[in-house]
Write a protein that holds these residues in place. Structure first.
Motif, mmCIF file in Angstrom:
data_model
loop_
_atom_site.group_PDB
_atom_site.id
_atom_site.type_symbol
_atom_site.label_atom_id
_atom_site.label_comp_id
_atom_site.label_asym_id
_atom_site.label_seq_id
_atom_site.Cartn_x
_atom_site.Cartn_y
_atom_site.Cartn_z
ATOM 1 N N TYR A 1 -86.354 2.930 -56.760
ATOM 2 C CA TYR A 1 -85.777 4.119 -56.124
ATOM 3 C C TYR A 1 -86.796 5.252 -55.989
ATOM 4 O O TYR A 1 -86.632 6.126 -55.152
ATOM 5 N N PHE B 1 -85.390 3.948 -61.352
ATOM 6 C CA PHE B 1 -84.899 2.601 -61.608
ATOM 7 C C PHE B 1 -85.526 1.567 -60.665
ATOM 8 O O PHE B 1 -85.617 1.787 -59.460
ATOM 9 N N ASN C 1 -73.533 -3.257 -67.771
ATOM 10 C CA ASN C 1 -73.417 -2.298 -66.682
ATOM 11 C C ASN C 1 -74.701 -1.471 -66.576
ATOM 12 O O ASN C 1 -75.457 -1.369 -67.530
ATOM 13 N N GLY C 2 -74.955 -0.902 -65.407
ATOM 14 C CA GLY C 2 -76.102 -0.005 -65.220
ATOM 15 C C GLY C 2 -77.417 -0.734 -65.039
ATOM 16 O O GLY C 2 -78.496 -0.170 -65.213
ATOM 17 N N ILE C 3 -77.344 -2.024 -64.686
ATOM 18 C CA ILE C 3 -78.561 -2.829 -64.676
ATOM 19 C C ILE C 3 -78.992 -3.170 -63.245
ATOM 20 O O ILE C 3 -79.923 -3.925 -63.019
ATOM 21 N N GLY C 4 -78.283 -2.599 -62.259
ATOM 22 C CA GLY C 4 -78.730 -2.778 -60.877
ATOM 23 C C GLY C 4 -77.889 -3.716 -60.032
ATOM 24 O O GLY C 4 -78.300 -4.087 -58.934
ATOM 25 N N LYS C 5 -76.691 -4.073 -60.533
ATOM 26 C CA LYS C 5 -75.876 -5.011 -59.763
ATOM 27 C C LYS C 5 -75.448 -4.400 -58.432
ATOM 28 O O LYS C 5 -75.495 -5.056 -57.395
ATOM 29 N N THR C 6 -75.062 -3.124 -58.465
ATOM 30 C CA THR C 6 -74.637 -2.471 -57.223
ATOM 31 C C THR C 6 -75.809 -2.321 -56.266
ATOM 32 O O THR C 6 -75.673 -2.526 -55.061
ATOM 33 N N THR C 7 -76.966 -2.000 -56.814
ATOM 34 C CA THR C 7 -78.168 -1.907 -55.991
ATOM 35 C C THR C 7 -78.411 -3.240 -55.281
ATOM 36 O O THR C 7 -78.670 -3.278 -54.069
ATOM 37 N N GLY D 1 -80.659 2.011 -66.484
ATOM 38 C CA GLY D 1 -81.257 3.262 -66.033
ATOM 39 C C GLY D 1 -82.756 3.174 -65.803
ATOM 40 O O GLY D 1 -83.322 4.010 -65.113
#
Ligand code: ADP
Ligand code: ADP
Length: 542
Positions: free
Chosen positions: A31, A36, A56-62, A239
């Motif tokens: 990013y 991240f 969670n917070g490990i980039g799955k949505t990315t 993060g």
């Protein structure tokens, strides 16, 4: 440090065996400077269900935004984006080549189910029918509505749906679309066991019958196991960076994730394994009687729903598990005990101080987490409280955040902490596993269990995650009947009897994985399934 981590070693000074191969290459996306970075991408396959397992917070949505063509990956060159042609070049020869070519050409369409269904009412004004008609692209709505039992709430406003209803409506709305690629971010929160199994079957059917590719993030391992054809493990430092591995078989992926060691990558992702301890069913509770309650009945309205509870006792220092389908009266029973509700017959003036965590956690005052928790207990910040509550529930990192800014999983952990921190005769937790990832689930479970043991506390836990219940409970109370019409609850019983009754109602048997001892659902009508049913051993098979 190894030079990867921005702040501190995520492995807490554990020796890093080697640099994962993925991290020697360029990331798929970064990013910005020191922002991240995501390494690796999941590979959706036509006709297959691909799972992702990780925190969670490990980039799955990315990753999904990239696969949806919404975010152009920069291959780590955040200053000058290389463009899709170069991205395609970078993925030439990988499983993703064809897929990326389609994304580049704008030929991929995506349907997505969000993780936090509780937020859907904020963005949609209308009733269930209106919502579902908007996404009815495959002419499959009738079947989805029937199998997901949405019929009774078709004309209800989205604002008035319960979490479990919202989850099923969101699932139907997503699966009703006609796209190439479906992304489902957690399907099980608020669903009962049989709804979970139904959701898993619907997703499998869509992949197999319509040749669609499905990508599913899921933390209920029994369901993930049932659902996925292949699995990517996601790891890293929330993060800072995330790595999505190449696909593994579901069994190996889950086992390696639990072991904390990825075999092919030769990579330790966690200092300790997550132990799925196999224990004999607990047979008795230690304590004396805390409270006896009489036979209870409660009806709503003109008898639209009636609950009958057989009188029983709750013992001091026990963890009493409560299981049963949604809409069968579990929360009603909880409210009768807490005195929030009057029974029609049976005296529930129990004179008990109860600390209650509801199923849907809605703490969103404009207050910081630390201020909120210190207003509940003067133990806040003591070394005992830090060790027994804050650490296992991973609260340190979010203490300074506002309650209203927390994610679903963070809010859940704060609510569990708040419930346990209060002083009370009885602690009642409704679905503490919702929105927690696998590791958080195991830690929260052991925090609750330890709390009960060390504080001589009496705890009741309602949950649909079978392993959470098995780990936690000394005895089990089983609810059964016809959801939304009539519920019955028997007396608390020993774990083996309770699990057998509950799973016989569902017609599901479990075996243990040989390597990790985690419970796995048997294939219906397989040899083990038939054998265990004939022996009446649905869960604790020898
Ligand atoms: P997950 O879906 O696994 O929870 P995400 O892909 O949403 O994870 O986020 C991974 C990390 O990337 C988070 O730390 C998040 O703050 C960060 N991030 C997400 N979007 C952006 C963005 N547009 N700019 C900078 N950082 C971002
Ligand atoms: P569970 O906790 O097992 O999901 P509940 O006790 O919440 O079940 O609800 C049982 C049934 O009673 C459901 O059909 C629900 O819609 C209905 N119900 C719950 N609360 C009320 C109420 N205040 N008025 C009318 N019906 C209710």
């Amino acid at each position: 440090t190894c030079g990867i981590c921005v702040e501190k070693c995520p492995f807490d000074a554990i020796e890093i065996i080697n640099l994962p191969k993925e991290l020697q290459d360029d990331p798929a996306h970064r990013y910005g400077e020191n922002a991240f970075s995501l390494y690796g991408l999941p590979a959706p396959q036509d006709g297959q269900v691909t799972g992702i397992l990780g925190p969670n917070g490990i980039g799955k949505t990315t990753a999904v935004r990239i696969l949806a063509g919404e975010l152009e990956p920069n291959l780590g060159r955040h200053e000058e984006s290389p463009g899709w042609d170069e991205v395609l070049e970078a993925y030439r020869g990988t499983e993703l080549q064809d897929y990326i070519a389609d994304v580049r050409d704008g030929e991929v369409t995506v349907a997505r189910k969000p993780q936090y269904v509780d937020q859907i009412p904020n963005s949609f004004d209308g009733n269930t029918r209106e919502l579902l008609e908007r996404t009815n692209e495959r002419d499959a709505l009738e079947d989805l509505v029937e199998r997901l039992e949405i019929g009774p709430v078709m004309d209800q406003s989205i604002d008035d749906l319960s979490g479990g209803e919202l989850q099923r409506v969101a699932l139907a709305a997503t699966l009703a679309r006609d796209t190439d690629f479906y992304f489902l971010d957690e399907i099980t929160p608020y669903l009962d066991m049989s709804q979970r199994v139904t959701a898993a079957r619907l997703i499998r059917d869509l992949a197999e019958e319509e040749n669609k590719s499905m990508l599913v993030v899921e933390h209920d391992l029994a369901i993930l196991d049932l659902l996925a054809d292949t699995l990517h493990v996601a790891y890293g430092e929330p993060g800072a960076y995330g790595v999505i591995t190449a696909p593994k078989s579901v069994r190996n992926g889950i086992n390696e994730y639990l072991a904390g060691y990825l075999d092919n990558e030769n990579m330790r992702i966690r200092p300790n394994p997550i132990e799925f301890e196999e224990h004999a069913p607990r047979t008795e509770s230690r304590g004396d009687t805390l409270v006896e309650y009489p036979d209870l009945t409660k009806s709503y309205g003109d008898g639209e729903f009636t609950l009958e509870v057989e009188g029983g006792e709750i013992r001091e220092n026990e963890v009493l598990g409560i299981v049963g389908p949604n809409g069968i009266g579990k929360s009603t029973f909880a409210k009768l005990l807490t005195g929030n509700l009057e029974s029609d017959a049976g005296d529930t003036d129990l004179d008990l101080d109860i600390s209650y965590k509801p199923q849907y956690v809605t703490i969103d005052q404009p207050m910081r987490v630390d201020a909120f928790l210190s207003s509940i207990t003067d133990q806040f910040g003591s070394s005992y409280w830090n060790t027994e509550i804050a650490q296992p529930l991973q609260l340190e990192r979010i203490m300074e955040q506002n309650l209203s800014d927390l994610s679903g999983g963070e809010r859940q952990r704060v609510a569990i902490a708040a419930c346990l921190s209060d002083s009370a005769d009885l602690y009642l937790l409704d679905e503490p596993s919702a929105h927690l990832d696998v590791e958080q689930r195991v830690q929260a479970t052991s925090a609750i269990r330890r709390y009960a043991e060390q504080q001589d506390a009496t705890v009741m836990v309602i949950d649909h995650d079978i392993y959470t219940i098995d780990l936690l409970a000394d005895r089990l109370m089983v609810f059964d009947g016809e959801p939304a019409v009539a519920g019955r609850a028997g007396q608390p019983q020993p774990m083996r009897d309770g699990m057998n009754e509950f799973l016989a109602n569902l017609d599901v048997t479990f075996r243990r994985d040989e390597r990790t001892s985690r419970p796995r659902i048997n294939k219906p009508d397989s040899q083990l399934d038939r054998q265990q049913k004939s022996e009446g051993e649905y869960y604790y098979a020898p």
